[in-house]
Design a protein around this motif. Structure first.
Motif, mmCIF file in Angstrom:
data_model
loop_
_atom_site.group_PDB
_atom_site.id
_atom_site.type_symbol
_atom_site.label_atom_id
_atom_site.label_comp_id
_atom_site.label_asym_id
_atom_site.label_seq_id
_atom_site.Cartn_x
_atom_site.Cartn_y
_atom_site.Cartn_z
ATOM 1 N N LEU A 70 34.465 56.312 47.577
ATOM 2 C CA LEU A 70 34.381 56.747 46.181
ATOM 3 C C LEU A 70 33.293 56.003 45.407
ATOM 4 O O LEU A 70 33.187 56.129 44.194
ATOM 5 N N GLY A 71 32.476 55.231 46.132
ATOM 6 C CA GLY A 71 31.430 54.445 45.484
ATOM 7 C C GLY A 71 31.653 52.963 45.721
ATOM 8 O O GLY A 71 32.632 52.550 46.336
ATOM 9 N N GLY A 72 30.740 52.142 45.221
ATOM 10 C CA GLY A 72 30.868 50.701 45.332
ATOM 11 C C GLY A 72 31.966 50.161 44.428
ATOM 12 O O GLY A 72 32.592 50.905 43.659
ATOM 13 N N GLU A 73 32.187 48.845 44.501
ATOM 14 C CA GLU A 73 33.276 48.259 43.726
ATOM 15 C C GLU A 73 33.113 48.503 42.232
ATOM 16 O O GLU A 73 34.078 48.824 41.541
ATOM 17 N N ARG A 74 31.918 48.338 41.735
ATOM 18 C CA ARG A 74 31.709 48.524 40.293
ATOM 19 C C ARG A 74 31.915 49.976 39.879
ATOM 20 O O ARG A 74 32.458 50.247 38.814
ATOM 21 N N GLU A 75 31.487 50.897 40.740
ATOM 22 C CA GLU A 75 31.711 52.315 40.441
ATOM 23 C C GLU A 75 33.210 52.623 40.405
ATOM 24 O O GLU A 75 33.682 53.379 39.535
ATOM 25 N N GLY A 93 33.796 38.915 41.740
ATOM 26 C CA GLY A 93 32.403 39.035 41.339
ATOM 27 C C GLY A 93 32.105 40.370 40.689
ATOM 28 O O GLY A 93 31.403 40.438 39.671
ATOM 29 N N ALA A 94 32.632 41.445 41.269
ATOM 30 C CA ALA A 94 32.429 42.770 40.678
ATOM 31 C C ALA A 94 33.193 42.895 39.368
ATOM 32 O O ALA A 94 32.693 43.466 38.391
ATOM 33 N N MET A 95 34.396 42.340 39.326
ATOM 34 C CA MET A 95 35.215 42.426 38.111
ATOM 35 C C MET A 95 34.573 41.665 36.954
ATOM 36 O O MET A 95 34.752 42.025 35.783
#
Length: 344
Positions: A70-75, A93-95
């Motif tokens: 569904l996309g990368g962590e940020r997406e 890190g993404a959060m």
């Protein structure tokens, strides 16, 4: 046929049909970046699915979307925030891109052991941060879990003391906090995206990198690195997040199932990540011939002396002294409870 009985039967059938419609399973989408397989994160995700479906008698179903489908962590964080995805499992890190105070968990040598970390991520400080995440972002953080202790690999020499890493080029995440940590040891921090790490190591662009044993083994990094020091400089977190509007629309009993499942998922990862420190280290040594060194408490203290103060100052400049002080106090209290006195 008696008309009254006929109408009653029609009404009853309609009522039963309506009841059946309202009893249809709630479909829940859960997206993560980890691929399907025998990994702590994926195993924890499967536990979540099994628990929810069992406890709800199948009225709630969980569809899993691993491997960044569904996309990368940020997406995926953005999708949860906007409501197109019910649940995800990003790393700290993404959060931090959505909630900057998450950087506070990256203080070097914050936790001396996994049990200390478990007490803190399940304690008052963590609960207050979860409430603040909801207030600041609209995202409900259901639980924190252990993403693993990060440690150094390299191809030049064993790293036992801080001086051993001086002069090496070390790949870091594209994070100023991790760059500051590596530079404070006299090494050269080289930020490289996760997708390019293996190639960079193989080509000698960098001498080493830092990751937990499961990632070093599963990502093939052990195939191109010779030395691994389990110095455990940073404790990485995962956050189980949910779209808050979706969560609040659930029945109270359904909310309880989701919360309980998130706790089970977190503890599954906590235990399997800790077990993975030795399980995957043994694989790296036996299958790939890596030379493994497990840092002693005194050796880790030497690294801590050089790295913690400058990195903590850097983090304070970004998130404020108050949240840093509160976390350090929570760690001291956890250590005192576990070991009888706060470690120095």
């Amino acid at each position: 046929m008696n008309l009254t009985k006929c109408l009653t039967g029609v009404a009853l059938a309609g009522a039963l049909g309506l009841a059946a419609g309202t009893a249809q399973a709630t479909d829940i989408k859960f997206g993560i970046g980890i691929p399907e397989g025998d990994f702590p994160e994926y195993n924890a995700l499967v536990r979540f699915k099994e628990y929810v479906e069992f406890k709800s008698n199948g009225d709630m179903t969980v569809r899993l979307f691993p491997n960044n489908q569904l996309g990368g962590e940020r997406e995926m964080i953005e999708q949860v925030q906007q409501g197109s995805l019910e649940l995800s499992f990003p790393a700290d890190g993404a959060m931090a891109g959505y909630y900057p105070k998450m950087q506070v968990w990256s203080i070097p040598y914050l936790f001396e052991s996994a049990p200390v970390a478990w007490k803190v991520i399940n304690g008052e400080f963590a609960r207050e941060m979860q409430a603040d995440i909801l207030e600041q972002t609209g995202i409900r953080a259901l639980a924190f879990s252990q993403n693993g202790f990060r440690s150094f690999t390299n191809n030049v020499r064993p790293i036992v003391n801080p001086g051993d890493i001086s002069g090496l080029k070390i790949r870091t995440m594209e994070s100023p906090v991790f760059m500051e940590l590596v530079n404070s040891l006299g090494a050269t921090a080289t930020p490289i995206s996760g997708a390019e790490v293996l190639l960079s190591l193989r080509q000698g662009v960098v001498d080493g990198q830092e990751n937990p044993p499961a990632v070093v083994y599963g990502g093939g990094l052990g195939e191109v690195q010779k030395y691994y020091t389990l110095n455990e400089h940073v404790f990485g977190l995962h956050v189980i997040i949910a779209n808050n509007e979706w969560f609040e629309a659930l029945e109270p009993g359904e909310q309880q199932i989701i919360v309980d499942a998130a706790q089970l998922m977190a503890w599954t990862e906590n235990l399997q990540k800790t077990e993975g420190d030795w399980r995957f280290s043994e694989k790296l040594a036996d299958e790939l011939g890596m030379e493994i060194h497990v840092s002693t408490p005194d050796e880790k203290a030497a690294f801590k002396e050089l790295t913690q103060a400058p990195v903590t100052k850097f983090i304070e400049e970004n998130v404020g002294e108050e949240v840093v002080g509160e976390l350090l106090s929570a760690v001291d209290a956890a250590k005192a409870e576990l070991y009888g006195t706060a470690s120095k």
